[in-house]
Scaffold this motif. Structure first.
Motif, PDB file in Angstrom:
ATOM      1  N   PRO A  62      -5.416   1.964  -8.214  1.00 57.13           N
ATOM      2  CA  PRO A  62      -5.664   3.296  -7.671  1.00 57.13           C
ATOM      3  C   PRO A  62      -6.656   3.278  -6.518  1.00 57.13           C
ATOM      4  CG  PRO A  62      -6.904   3.010  -9.689  1.00 57.13           C
ATOM      5  CD  PRO A  62      -6.062   1.772  -9.529  1.00 57.13           C
ATOM      6  N   VAL A  63      -6.431   4.157  -5.556  1.00 57.42           N
ATOM      7  CA  VAL A  63      -7.421   4.459  -4.518  1.00 57.42           C
ATOM      8  C   VAL A  63      -7.683   5.968  -4.613  1.00 57.42           C
ATOM      9  CG1 VAL A  63      -8.033   4.340  -2.084  1.00 57.42           C
ATOM     10  CG2 VAL A  63      -6.675   2.504  -3.114  1.00 57.42           C
ATOM     11  N   ASP A  64      -6.832   6.771  -3.970  1.00 59.29           N
ATOM     12  CA  ASP A  64      -7.007   8.223  -4.058  1.00 59.29           C
ATOM     13  C   ASP A  64      -6.288   8.841  -5.262  1.00 59.29           C
ATOM     14  OD1 ASP A  64      -8.499   8.155  -1.761  1.00 59.29           O
ATOM     15  OD2 ASP A  64      -6.855   8.752  -0.447  1.00 59.29           O
ATOM     16  N   PHE A  65      -5.343   8.086  -5.842  1.00 58.27           N
ATOM     17  CA  PHE A  65      -4.539   8.624  -6.937  1.00 58.27           C
ATOM     18  C   PHE A  65      -4.699   7.745  -8.176  1.00 58.27           C
ATOM     19  CE2 PHE A  65      -0.546   9.082  -9.347  1.00 58.27           C
ATOM     20  CZ  PHE A  65      -0.491  10.465  -9.484  1.00 58.27           C
ATOM     21  N   PRO A  66      -5.403   8.224  -9.210  1.00 56.64           N
ATOM     22  CA  PRO A  66      -5.655   7.394 -10.384  1.00 56.64           C
ATOM     23  C   PRO A  66      -4.479   7.258 -11.323  1.00 56.64           C
ATOM     24  CG  PRO A  66      -6.736   9.519 -10.624  1.00 56.64           C
ATOM     25  CD  PRO A  66      -6.168   9.488  -9.235  1.00 56.64           C
ATOM     26  N   GLY A  67      -3.565   8.234 -11.308  1.00 55.00           N
ATOM     27  CA  GLY A  67      -2.440   8.197 -12.247  1.00 55.00           C
ATOM     28  C   GLY A  67      -2.277   9.547 -12.921  1.00 55.00           C
ATOM     29  N   ALA A  68      -1.745   9.553 -14.119  1.00 55.52           N
ATOM     30  CA  ALA A  68      -1.507  10.796 -14.840  1.00 55.52           C
ATOM     31  C   ALA A  68      -2.818  11.540 -15.047  1.00 55.52           C
ATOM     32  CB  ALA A  68      -0.842  10.512 -16.183  1.00 55.52           C
ATOM     33  N   ASP A 108       0.837  -1.187   0.000  1.00 53.01           N
ATOM     34  CA  ASP A 108       0.000   0.000   0.000  1.00 53.01           C
ATOM     35  C   ASP A 108       0.878   1.246   0.000  1.00 53.01           C
ATOM     36  OD1 ASP A 108      -2.538  -1.260   0.094  1.00 53.01           O
ATOM     37  OD2 ASP A 108      -2.288  -1.636   2.239  1.00 53.01           O
ATOM     38  N   VAL A 109       0.503   2.219  -0.802  1.00 51.90           N
ATOM     39  CA  VAL A 109       1.188   3.509  -0.823  1.00 51.90           C
ATOM     40  C   VAL A 109       0.253   4.516  -0.157  1.00 51.90           C
ATOM     41  CG1 VAL A 109       2.318   5.241  -2.250  1.00 51.90           C
ATOM     42  CG2 VAL A 109       2.303   2.845  -2.979  1.00 51.90           C
ATOM     43  N   MET A 110       0.358   4.568   1.178  1.00 49.08           N
ATOM     44  CA  MET A 110      -0.542   5.402   1.988  1.00 49.08           C
ATOM     45  C   MET A 110      -1.986   5.154   1.531  1.00 49.08           C
ATOM     46  SD  MET A 110       1.807   8.848   2.426  1.00 49.08           S
ATOM     47  CE  MET A 110       1.779   9.259   0.686  1.00 49.08           C
ATOM     48  N   THR A 111      -2.729   6.223   1.254  1.00 49.89           N
ATOM     49  CA  THR A 111      -4.104   6.042   0.759  1.00 49.89           C
ATOM     50  C   THR A 111      -4.182   6.278  -0.747  1.00 49.89           C
ATOM     51  OG1 THR A 111      -4.681   8.369   1.137  1.00 49.89           O
ATOM     52  CG2 THR A 111      -5.047   6.830   2.963  1.00 49.89           C
ATOM     53  N   LEU A 112      -3.013   6.364  -1.387  1.00 48.15           N
ATOM     54  CA  LEU A 112      -2.987   6.676  -2.818  1.00 48.15           C
ATOM     55  C   LEU A 112      -3.382   5.480  -3.678  1.00 48.15           C
ATOM     56  CD1 LEU A 112       0.312   8.766  -2.903  1.00 48.15           C
ATOM     57  CD2 LEU A 112      -2.042   9.600  -2.769  1.00 48.15           C
ATOM     58  N   GLY A 113      -2.899   4.294  -3.283  1.00 46.97           N
ATOM     59  CA  GLY A 113      -3.186   3.095  -4.060  1.00 46.97           C
ATOM     60  C   GLY A 113      -2.319   1.933  -3.590  1.00 46.97           C
ATOM     61  N   ARG A 114      -2.305   0.876  -4.378  1.00 50.30           N
ATOM     62  CA  ARG A 114      -1.528  -0.311  -4.061  1.00 50.30           C
ATOM     63  C   ARG A 114      -0.717  -0.667  -5.306  1.00 50.30           C
ATOM     64  NH1 ARG A 114      -1.213  -3.991  -0.048  1.00 50.30           N
ATOM     65  NH2 ARG A 114      -0.975  -6.204  -0.508  1.00 50.30           N
ATOM     66  N   MET A 115       0.539  -0.994  -5.117  1.00 46.17           N
ATOM     67  CA  MET A 115       1.425  -1.199  -6.260  1.00 46.17           C
ATOM     68  C   MET A 115       2.345  -2.387  -6.076  1.00 46.17           C
ATOM     69  SD  MET A 115       4.653   1.393  -5.783  1.00 46.17           S
ATOM     70  CE  MET A 115       5.643   0.268  -6.780  1.00 46.17           C
ATOM     71  N   CYS A 116       2.859  -2.870  -7.184  1.00 43.67           N
ATOM     72  CA  CYS A 116       3.966  -3.817  -7.144  1.00 43.67           C
ATOM     73  C   CYS A 116       4.782  -3.647  -8.424  1.00 43.67           C
ATOM     74  CB  CYS A 116       3.487  -5.250  -6.965  1.00 43.67           C
ATOM     75  SG  CYS A 116       2.746  -5.982  -8.410  1.00 43.67           S
ATOM     76  N   ILE A 117       5.950  -4.253  -8.454  1.00 43.34           N
ATOM     77  CA  ILE A 117       6.840  -4.203  -9.615  1.00 43.34           C
ATOM     78  C   ILE A 117       7.032  -5.640 -10.116  1.00 43.34           C
ATOM     79  CG2 ILE A 117       9.111  -3.553 -10.502  1.00 43.34           C
ATOM     80  CD1 ILE A 117       7.451  -1.165  -9.671  1.00 43.34           C
ATOM     81  N   ALA A 118       6.959  -5.817 -11.427  1.00 36.39           N
ATOM     82  CA  ALA A 118       7.028  -7.155 -12.010  1.00 36.39           C
ATOM     83  C   ALA A 118       7.857  -7.130 -13.290  1.00 36.39           C
ATOM     84  CB  ALA A 118       5.614  -7.667 -12.305  1.00 36.39           C
ATOM     85  N   ALA A 119       8.129  -8.304 -13.814  1.00 27.11           N
ATOM     86  CA  ALA A 119       8.812  -8.433 -15.106  1.00 27.11           C
ATOM     87  C   ALA A 119       8.077  -9.479 -15.929  1.00 27.11           C
ATOM     88  CB  ALA A 119      10.272  -8.833 -14.912  1.00 27.11           C
ATOM     89  N   ASP A 120       7.959  -9.215 -17.221  1.00 29.80           N
ATOM     90  CA  ASP A 120       7.325 -10.203 -18.087  1.00 29.80           C
ATOM     91  C   ASP A 120       8.323 -11.316 -18.426  1.00 29.80           C
ATOM     92  OD1 ASP A 120       8.904  -9.501 -20.352  1.00 29.80           O
ATOM     93  OD2 ASP A 120       7.421  -8.085 -21.096  1.00 29.80           O
ATOM     94  N   PRO A 121       7.904 -12.385 -19.089  1.00 28.17           N
ATOM     95  CA  PRO A 121       8.815 -13.513 -19.344  1.00 28.17           C
ATOM     96  C   PRO A 121      10.017 -13.167 -20.219  1.00 28.17           C
ATOM     97  CG  PRO A 121       6.540 -14.204 -19.632  1.00 28.17           C
ATOM     98  CD  PRO A 121       6.524 -12.711 -19.504  1.00 28.17           C
ATOM     99  N   THR A 122       9.957 -12.025 -20.938  1.00 26.39           N
ATOM    100  CA  THR A 122      11.089 -11.625 -21.776  1.00 26.39           C
ATOM    101  C   THR A 122      12.027 -10.666 -21.047  1.00 26.39           C
ATOM    102  OG1 THR A 122      10.209  -9.618 -22.869  1.00 26.39           O
ATOM    103  CG2 THR A 122       9.442 -11.743 -23.691  1.00 26.39           C
ATOM    104  N   GLY A 123      11.698 -10.340 -19.783  1.00 27.53           N
ATOM    105  CA  GLY A 123      12.575  -9.515 -18.962  1.00 27.53           C
ATOM    106  C   GLY A 123      12.195  -8.057 -18.851  1.00 27.53           C
ATOM    107  N   ALA A 124      11.134  -7.613 -19.528  1.00 27.96           N
ATOM    108  CA  ALA A 124      10.723  -6.203 -19.430  1.00 27.96           C
ATOM    109  C   ALA A 124      10.083  -5.941 -18.073  1.00 27.96           C
ATOM    110  CB  ALA A 124       9.755  -5.860 -20.555  1.00 27.96           C
ATOM    111  N   VAL A 125      10.576  -4.926 -17.377  1.00 25.30           N
ATOM    112  CA  VAL A 125      10.083  -4.575 -16.047  1.00 25.30           C
ATOM    113  C   VAL A 125       8.965  -3.541 -16.178  1.00 25.30           C
ATOM    114  CG1 VAL A 125      10.715  -3.528 -13.828  1.00 25.30           C
ATOM    115  CG2 VAL A 125      12.306  -5.084 -14.993  1.00 25.30           C
TER     116      VAL A 125
END
Length: 263
Positions: A129-135, A106-123
């Motif tokens: 989103p909760v309080d922060f939708p993005g751009a 959880d990122v405070m009340t802004l949202g919930r996130m994680c970091i991942a990589a696809d099978p070809t290695g792209a991160v």
């Protein structure tokens, strides 16, 4: 002004951020190139800077810090894909042969996130989103306009993003080996095989494109500010673009898009 007024559909790129060794220098550079405003954030957010354009959030810049004895993260832009449930998406990622690099938090009340990589290695990031939708602004000078997956294995990548996010890849007519990534039949990004012009050891990666009013003038600002042009401005089917790096080595693209056909 193309403000974002509705939630991002799951699977849609919704945010980008940069981890830079010198956070303030990065803020200063992008503020000069794109007209952003931003400052180092409070300690409780790790100093994370939410940069704005015309008063709307446009991108994040943070200090690249080593954690838990690990080396500092690379100086790269990270693309975040929207999710309705970060934990469920994380499970879908691993189920589709992807890798979770940082479990969901959880990122405070802004949202919930994680970091991942696809099978070809792209991160990439996952953003619920909760309080922060993005751009809050896109598709105008200085704002995000496109996100492109450059991958060593397009077939494997296509299968992964469809299984994990429901993103469908379709060939783009008139563009050799280029695919549109679609959510609910709407293009939200692109995919192409790794270019032979890239160094042989370049990993698969997501490349953010920022819209600019004048590609050549923007590249001149980039180089004057200590960055470099990897691909000098050139004309292509979507507009006039260039691929550049900032002074700390982060790669991004800029494009002056062709006007959309009416009707």
């Amino acid at each position: 002004m193309p403000e974002v007024t509705s939630p991002y559909q799951p699977g849609t790129p919704c945010w980008v951020d940069l981890a830079a060794p010198d956070q303030q220098a990065a803020i200063d550079f992008y503020s000069d190139v794109f007209g952003w405003t931003g400052q180092i954030g409070p300690a409780e957010t790790g100093g994370y800077a939410v940069c704005e354009l015309n008063g709307k959030p446009v991108a994040g810049i943070m200090a690249a810090m080593a954690m838990n004895g690990q080396p500092p993260p690379p100086t790269v832009w990270t693309t975040y894909l929207a999710s309705a449930d970060a934990d469920a998406t994380s499970q879908a990622v691993t189920g589709a042969d992807g890798t979770i690099l940082m479990p969901a938090i959880d990122v405070m009340t802004l949202g919930r996130m994680c970091i991942a990589a696809d099978p070809t290695g792209a991160v990439f990031g996952i953003w619920q989103p909760v309080d922060f939708p993005g751009a809050g602004i896109v598709n105008e000078h200085g704002a995000l306009i496109w996100n492109e997956l450059n991958t060593t294995e397009p077939t494997a990548a296509s299968a992964f993003y469809q299984a994990a996010f429901g993103i469908v890849s379709e060939p783009v007519e008139g563009a050799d080996n280029y695919y549109a990534l679609k959510v609910n039949d709407r293009p939200v990004g692109g995919m192409q095989p790794m270019s032979e012009q890239m160094p042989a050891d370049t990993p698969s990666h997501w490349l953010p494109y920022f819209s600019v009013a004048d590609t050549d003038a923007t590249v001149a600002k980039v180089t004057a500010g200590g960055g470099a042009a990897l691909q000098e401005p050139f004309d292509m089917m979507a507009g006039r673009m260039a691929v550049v790096t900032d002074p700390q080595g982060a790669t991004f693209a800029v494009i002056n898009p062709k006007p959309m056909d009416a009707g």
